[in-house]
Design an enzyme around this catalytic site. Structure first.
Site, mmCIF file in Angstrom:
data_model
loop_
_atom_site.group_PDB
_atom_site.id
_atom_site.type_symbol
_atom_site.label_atom_id
_atom_site.label_comp_id
_atom_site.label_asym_id
_atom_site.label_seq_id
_atom_site.Cartn_x
_atom_site.Cartn_y
_atom_site.Cartn_z
ATOM 1 N N HIS A 100 0.886 -1.167 0.000
ATOM 2 C CA HIS A 100 0.000 0.000 0.000
ATOM 3 C C HIS A 100 0.925 1.219 0.000
ATOM 4 O O HIS A 100 2.000 1.168 0.607
ATOM 5 C CB HIS A 100 -0.833 0.125 1.277
ATOM 6 N N ASP A 103 2.288 1.991 3.411
ATOM 7 C CA ASP A 103 3.242 1.043 4.018
ATOM 8 C C ASP A 103 4.660 1.481 3.678
ATOM 9 O O ASP A 103 5.588 1.295 4.458
ATOM 10 C CB ASP A 103 3.142 -0.383 3.441
ATOM 11 N N GLU A 231 -10.750 -7.191 -4.114
ATOM 12 C CA GLU A 231 -10.522 -8.244 -3.119
ATOM 13 C C GLU A 231 -11.767 -8.355 -2.245
ATOM 14 O O GLU A 231 -12.021 -7.490 -1.406
ATOM 15 C CB GLU A 231 -9.294 -7.865 -2.279
ATOM 16 N N GLU A 267 -8.830 -13.859 -0.986
ATOM 17 C CA GLU A 267 -8.094 -14.100 0.265
ATOM 18 C C GLU A 267 -8.775 -15.205 1.056
ATOM 19 O O GLU A 267 -9.986 -15.154 1.306
ATOM 20 C CB GLU A 267 -8.025 -12.806 1.090
ATOM 21 N N HIS A 270 -10.836 -14.191 4.129
ATOM 22 C CA HIS A 270 -12.068 -13.482 3.796
ATOM 23 C C HIS A 270 -13.156 -14.466 3.374
ATOM 24 O O HIS A 270 -14.343 -14.227 3.620
ATOM 25 C CB HIS A 270 -11.814 -12.461 2.682
ATOM 26 N N ASP A 295 -4.554 -13.817 -1.987
ATOM 27 C CA ASP A 295 -3.947 -13.402 -0.725
ATOM 28 C C ASP A 295 -3.906 -14.639 0.152
ATOM 29 O O ASP A 295 -4.932 -15.114 0.668
ATOM 30 C CB ASP A 295 -4.741 -12.272 -0.055
ATOM 31 N N ASP A 306 -10.506 -11.318 10.984
ATOM 32 C CA ASP A 306 -9.450 -11.629 10.027
ATOM 33 C C ASP A 306 -8.137 -11.838 10.789
ATOM 34 O O ASP A 306 -7.435 -10.876 11.082
ATOM 35 C CB ASP A 306 -9.341 -10.394 9.106
ATOM 36 N N ASP A 308 -5.525 -13.458 9.728
ATOM 37 C CA ASP A 308 -4.379 -13.380 8.799
ATOM 38 C C ASP A 308 -3.213 -14.264 9.230
ATOM 39 O O ASP A 308 -2.052 -13.823 9.240
ATOM 40 C CB ASP A 308 -3.891 -11.921 8.652
ATOM 41 N N ASP A 338 -0.600 -12.386 2.626
ATOM 42 C CA ASP A 338 -1.268 -11.368 3.444
ATOM 43 C C ASP A 338 -1.432 -11.991 4.840
ATOM 44 O O ASP A 338 -2.538 -12.287 5.289
ATOM 45 C CB ASP A 338 -2.615 -10.996 2.816
HETATM 46 C C1 XLS Z 1 -7.560 -6.650 4.702
HETATM 47 C C2 XLS Z 1 -7.091 -6.892 3.362
HETATM 48 C C3 XLS Z 1 -5.953 -5.996 2.899
HETATM 49 C C4 XLS Z 1 -5.803 -6.067 1.415
HETATM 50 C C5 XLS Z 1 -5.040 -4.957 0.799
HETATM 51 O O1 XLS Z 1 -8.311 -7.433 5.279
HETATM 52 O O2 XLS Z 1 -6.743 -8.238 3.243
HETATM 53 O O3 XLS Z 1 -4.773 -6.313 3.550
HETATM 54 O O4 XLS Z 1 -5.238 -7.276 1.020
HETATM 55 O O5 XLS Z 1 -5.585 -3.714 1.060
HETATM 56 NI NI NI Z 2 -5.786 -9.160 1.661
HETATM 57 NI NI NI Z 3 -7.592 -9.579 4.972
#
Ligand code: XLS
Ligand code: NI
Ligand code: NI
Length: 440
Positions: A100, A103, A231, A267, A270, A295, A306, A308, A338
């Site tokens: 991003h 980042d 996404e 992802e 998600h 992702d 989430d 992750d 991710d």
């Molecule tokens: C958040 C998202 C984010 C996207 C990019 O839940 O996964 O990280 O991948 O903005």
């Molecule tokens: Ni993501």
């Molecule tokens: Ni995410």
């Protein structure tokens, strides 16, 4: 080149019997599986936000990891992050990264200052790319963290905020092109609502599409030939996010005529939040010609947010890689981690253990998925299950030759058709899966 991880060697493939935690057991970059090297198939990417920025803060406590990268100013931190990121990619043998805008360089008081600082950091990335050959998988703009986006970016009730988000996206697209990125992601972190009592949903969706159209027009005008991605995610941070799941996003993109320029970035976590399997989300994308990028992470089915986590569930990575192989592999997309280490895994070298676990889990998934296809028992079963569509009345229906009257005549002649339904044999297929998975 400065070293942030002097105790970490270049991670090598040592094979499945290795007990070395700093070695790959399943990811052998140059080994050919299903006609391509693993490296070409996987297209692993490092996520700048989790790996270079995320320090482990959560709702109940501050960060546990030091991600300051020995810097004393914001500018120095942005620069050191680049150097550290490239060291991590070099040592893990990861060819791509995703970022991003914020980042890479943080928000300053004005957009002009933020842009100028971002340009400086991007110059360092360009230099490091030239030295190492690392590539950008995709870029994006963070249009969700700053308080101005509290009620959305493209879907904000404020036209000024829409304009600000558009300016940020314009810059992020320019950087993505400069870094040779083949993808640009829209993740609608605040594009949704908390209550319809205060929301003009129709206008918000039209505006979200307007912003995407503006981005496509500008991106194409500055030479971006890659894919735009949406996404999907159903909730978090908003209660309802417009990009709920693959099916919802595909409907949205088609409604607004954006489906030629956009694909999906799916992802795993998600999918879990949308109450779907990872494979389901991928299959919906593939069946609609909208499969783009992944992702790579995993959620926890007992938690509603989430997490992750780095992916380690081999059933899921296998079924994911099965879908990727069936889709003919990635074109512009890849497998972006991710993912973040748990808050308690706070040591900097946990970055390496985490990525090794995720890369190995996907490598194992690819190996097994290739075996499933080569073995053929599962695909043959499905083909036979639907054989009635290849001949007779099934073929007539598909070819549009049978109208309702013809189908009625057919059914009346048959009298009863229950005998044509064969067993779904789920348990037999699950046993075949285990047989293939555990006789590798
Ligand atoms: C958040 C998202 C984010 C996207 C990019 O839940 O996964 O990280 O991948 O903005
Ligand atoms: Ni993501
Ligand atoms: Ni995410």
């Amino acid at each position: 080149m400065s070293e942030f991880f002097s105790s970490i060697p270049k991670i090598q493939y040592e094979g499945k019997t290795s007990k070395n935690p700093l070695a790959f057991k399943f990811y052998n970059p140059d080994e050919v599986i299903a006609g391509k090297t693993m490296r070409e198939t996987m297209k692993f990417a490092l996520s700048w936000w989790h790996t270079m920025c995320g320090a482990g803060a959560d709702m109940f406590g501050s960060g546990t990891t030091d991600k300051n990268w020995s810097a004393s100013t914001d500018e120095e931190r942005s620069r050191n992050k680049v150097l550290a990121a490239f060291e991590i990619m070099e040592k893990l043998g990861i060819d791509y990264f995703c970022f991003h805008d914020r980042d890479v360089s943080p928000d300053y008081a004005t957009l002009a200052e933020s842009n100028a600082a971002l340009d400086k950091a991007v110059e360092v990335i360009v230099e490091m790319q030239a030295k190492t050959g690392k590539k950008c998988l995709w870029g994006t703009a963070n249009c969700f963290s700053h308080p101005r986006y509290m009620s959305g970016a493209g879907t904000s009730p404020s036209a000024d905020v829409f304009a600000f988000a558009a300016a940020q996206i314009k810059k992020a697209l320019e950087i993505t092109v400069k870094l040779g990125g083949n993808g640009y992601v829209f993740w609608g972190g605040r594009e949704g609502y908390e209550t319809l009592l205060n929301t003009n949903m129709g206008l918000e969706l039209d505006n979200m599409a307007r912003l995407m159209r503006l981005a496509v027009n500008y991106g194409r005008s500055i030479g971006f030939t890659g894919d735009f991605y949406v996404e999907p995610k159903p909730k978090e941070p908003t209660k309802h996010q417009y990009d709920f799941d693959s099916a919802t996003v595909i409907g949205f993109l088609r409604k607004y005529g954006l489906d030629k320029d956009f694909k999906l970035n799916i992802e795993a976590n998600h999918a879990t939040l949308a109450m779907h399997t990872f494979q389901h989300e991928l299959r919906v994308a593939r069946d609609n010609g909208m499969f783009g990028s992944i992702d790579a992470n995993q959620g926890d089915t007992l938690l509603g947010w989430d997490t992750d986590q780095f992916p380690t569930n081999v059933y899921d990575t296998t079924l994911c890689m099965y879908e990727v192989l069936k889709a003919g592999g990635f074109t512009n997309g890849g497998l972006n981690f991710d993912s973040k280490a748990r808050r308690g895994s706070f040591a900097l070298d946990d970055i390496f253990y985490s990525y090794i676990s995720g890369m190995d889990a996907f490598a194992l998934g690819l190996r097994i998925a290739a075996k499933i296809i080569e073995d053929g028992r599962i695909d043959d079963f499905v083909a036979k299950r639907y054989a009635s569509w290849g001949t007779g009345i099934g073929a007539d229906i598909i070819n549009g030759k049978a109208d309702l009257a013809a189908l009625e005549k057919y059914a009346l002649e048959k009298g009863e058709v229950i005998g044509s339904v064969t067993s779904a044999r789920q348990e037999m297929l699950e046993d075949i899966m285990n047989n293939i998975m555990f006789t590798l």
